[in-house]
Design a protein around this motif. Structure first.
Motif, short mmCIF file in Angstrom:
data_model
loop_
_atom_site.label_atom_id
_atom_site.label_comp_id
_atom_site.label_asym_id
_atom_site.label_seq_id
_atom_site.Cartn_x
_atom_site.Cartn_y
_atom_site.Cartn_z
N GLY A 99 0.92 -1.29 0.09
CA GLY A 99 0.11 -0.11 0.01
C GLY A 99 0.80 1.24 -0.12
N ASP A 122 0.83 3.47 -3.53
CA ASP A 122 -0.42 4.05 -3.65
C ASP A 122 -0.55 5.24 -2.82
OD1 ASP A 122 -1.37 2.33 -5.49
OD2 ASP A 122 -2.48 1.17 -4.07
N ASN A 123 -0.26 5.12 -1.21
CA ASN A 123 0.06 6.10 -0.57
C ASN A 123 1.10 7.40 -0.70
OD1 ASN A 123 -1.84 4.97 1.01
ND2 ASN A 123 -0.24 3.77 2.27
N CYS A 155 -0.41 9.19 -4.10
CA CYS A 155 -1.53 10.04 -3.49
C CYS A 155 -1.01 11.15 -2.73
CB CYS A 155 -2.38 9.25 -2.46
SG CYS A 155 -3.55 8.14 -3.28
N GLY A 156 0.00 10.94 -1.78
CA GLY A 156 0.79 12.19 -1.17
C GLY A 156 1.61 13.04 -2.03
#
Length: 524
Positions: free
Chosen positions: A476, A479-480, A483-484
């Motif tokens: 994950g 994706d994190n 996104c960040g």
């Protein structure tokens, strides 16, 4: 004759339903009768009675309170283990009786309770270790179970159960059941606990065994591979269980265990559990008592907090608590749905809140008696299918467990090769949850696979859970991070846009002021 019997049965059912007992358990409100509850309790007990000998055998493998100092030529250690197993059989029956009584009287649900499969193996083989070879002592393990029970009780009282259950990823949560199933099955295939089909090997770690002759120290095969008489007898029991389950025959697991056990009780055979040795003669002498009341001595209040400064203890506490919360949540909802007790508009069922507290309280009682965490058994579905709908079923189940306490000589004489097949079958049943895992989604499938594979291969349930959660977090991260990164870019653009707007506004204001000055100059 048959009509008279039915008339008597109907009269008995009506009398009990209208009595104080019937009204207390709400027999009429839940559209059930005394005979249905009795039949349901009998079906449930017979399907879960295997736990009495299986749990005692698994926990006895840890060595319990028996010390290595007991090892001597006189067989003191073996005698200590024999006494320990008798204590654990009584403790298992007694804790199951208390838990089932509480579930019946307090929660009014038709569910049987007993030491759970999975946590008992984790405690015996991972924490205490085979004959005390693990990181913590048996007394510390019981203290751990006590603390876990108290924590679960507090969670149930505060209503935090559902929130904690949602913290763990769904794929890992589903994989835990399958991983524990493989772990239990692998235990049932080994020699010291079950069939002896697999054994140690210096080159490949494990190998095909079922040997006629085994090295008593290393456990390696020294001759007669696949020639063990007890293995083939156990396989017959395994086939009996499987055929019974194929034909939906109730109590199939009991039938397989009973067949293998009865054959193993015959002395003078190659599969007997009573060989003509000093230990065999002593065991046979006790076995012939058949009925005997055994007082719990070595496991009662065997609790110590001296090793709570070890990190393994706290990791084990978290593992047991999570497993208990998740297993109890899934089991109770599943059984309530099968029994038609769940209210669709609320998504809950009557007695739910109390049922969680009963489960936790039974675990606390079990720790005092010297057994692993108590759990609500999915085998209760057998009774629910027979028509059990109230706590009356659970109370009768408790009575059955109470009666079993007096048959300790018989229950202590159940051989490992009779228990092994049931462990393998339990593992098979627990594997069905893998179909609910989204294997096409790598982010879900990989953590689930890591959880499942690590449990049997590392001989540790906690390693599987930690590995699965760790892999889920690692997968994950991408994706994190993305996104960040997108958030940072978005915020940067917003800041630039605001700066441009401020700059434009300032420019507009300055231009307007300049024009005003020019106009004023012209007027002058």
């Amino acid at each position: 004759m048959g009509r008279d019997r039915k008339t008597m049965q109907r009269g008995l059912d009506e009398a009990i339903s209208k009595s104080k007992v019937g009204k207390f358990f709400k027999l009429e409100a839940r559209k059930t009768t005394f005979t249905k509850e009795l039949r349901a309790a009998t079906a449930t007990f017979l399907t879960m009675a295997y736990i009495i000998s299986v749990n005692a055998t698994i926990l006895a493998d840890s060595g319990g309170t028996c010390s290595a100092s007991d090892l001597n030529p006189n067989g003191a250690y073996e005698k200590c283990l024999s006494k320990l197993k008798s204590d654990l059989i009584v403790a298992t029956s007694l804790s199951s009786m208390i838990g089932s009584f509480a579930m019946g009287f307090l929660a009014n649900l038709p569910l049987g309770l007993a030491p759970g499969m999975g946590p008992n193996a984790y405690l015996a083989y991972n924490l205490v270790g085979f004959h005390g070879s693990g990181p913590i002592s048996y007394k510390t393990a019981m203290a751990l179970v006590l603390v876990e029970g108290c924590a679960f009780l507090a969670i149930a009282l505060l209503g935090l159960r559902a929130k904690l259950a949602r913290l763990i990823p769904s794929s890992v949560r589903l994989a835990c059941g399958a991983g524990i199933g493989l772990f239990i099955a692998s235990v049932g295939l080994q020699a010291h606990e079950g069939l002896g089909l697999i054994g140690p090997d210096t080159s490949t770690l494990v190998t095909l065994a079922a040997c006629k002759n085994i090295n008593p120290i290393s456990g390696e095969c020294i001759g007669g591979k696949m020639q063990s008489p007890t293995f083939w007898l156990g396989m017959v029991g395994f086939l009996i269980i499987c055929y019974g389950l194929m034909k939906n025959i109730k109590c199939s697991m009991i039938y397989g265990m009973v067949f293998v056990t009865l054959v193993s009780w015959i002395r003078g055979t190659s599969v007997t559990i009573f060989p003509y040795t000093q230990l065999g003669d002593s065991s046979y002498k006790y076995f012939k008592k058949i009925v005997d009341f055994h007082k719990i001595e070595s496991t009662f209040l065997a609790i110590s907090f001296t090793e709570f400064n070890k990190s393994q203890v706290w990791l084990a506490l978290v593992t047991l608590l999570y497993v208990d919360v998740l297993a109890t949540t899934c089991t109770l909802y599943t059984l309530a749905e099968v029994g038609g007790l769940v209210k669709e508009e609320e998504g809950a069922f009557e007695g739910e809140y109390v049922a969680y507290m009963v489960d936790a309280g039974a675990t606390i009682v079990g720790s005092a008696l010297g057994v692993s965490p108590i759990a609500t058994y999915v085998e209760s579905t057998a009774g629910i299918r027979e028509g059990g709908r109230t706590g009356f079923t659970a109370v009768i189940i408790g009575i059955y467990f109470g009666l079993s306490i007096f048959f300790t000589p018989l229950l202590t004489s159940v051989p490992p090769w009779a228990v092994g097949p049931s462990l393998v079958v339990v593992g098979v049943m627990m594997m069905k949850v893998v179909k609910e895992i989204d294997w096409d989604n790598i982010k879900e499938g990989v953590p689930a696979f890591v959880t499942i594979i690590l449990m049997p291969l590392t001989y540790s349930i906690s390693n599987g859970i930690v590995g699965g959660i760790g892999m889920y977090i690692a997968l994950g991260l991408y994706d994190n991070i993305v996104c960040g990164f997108k958030w940072v870019i978005k915020m940067r653009r917003m800041m630039v846009r605001e700066e441009n707007q401020v700059s434009a506004a300032a420019t507009t204001t300055a231009t307007a002021a300049k024009r005003d000055v020019e106009i004023n100059v012209e007027l002058i």
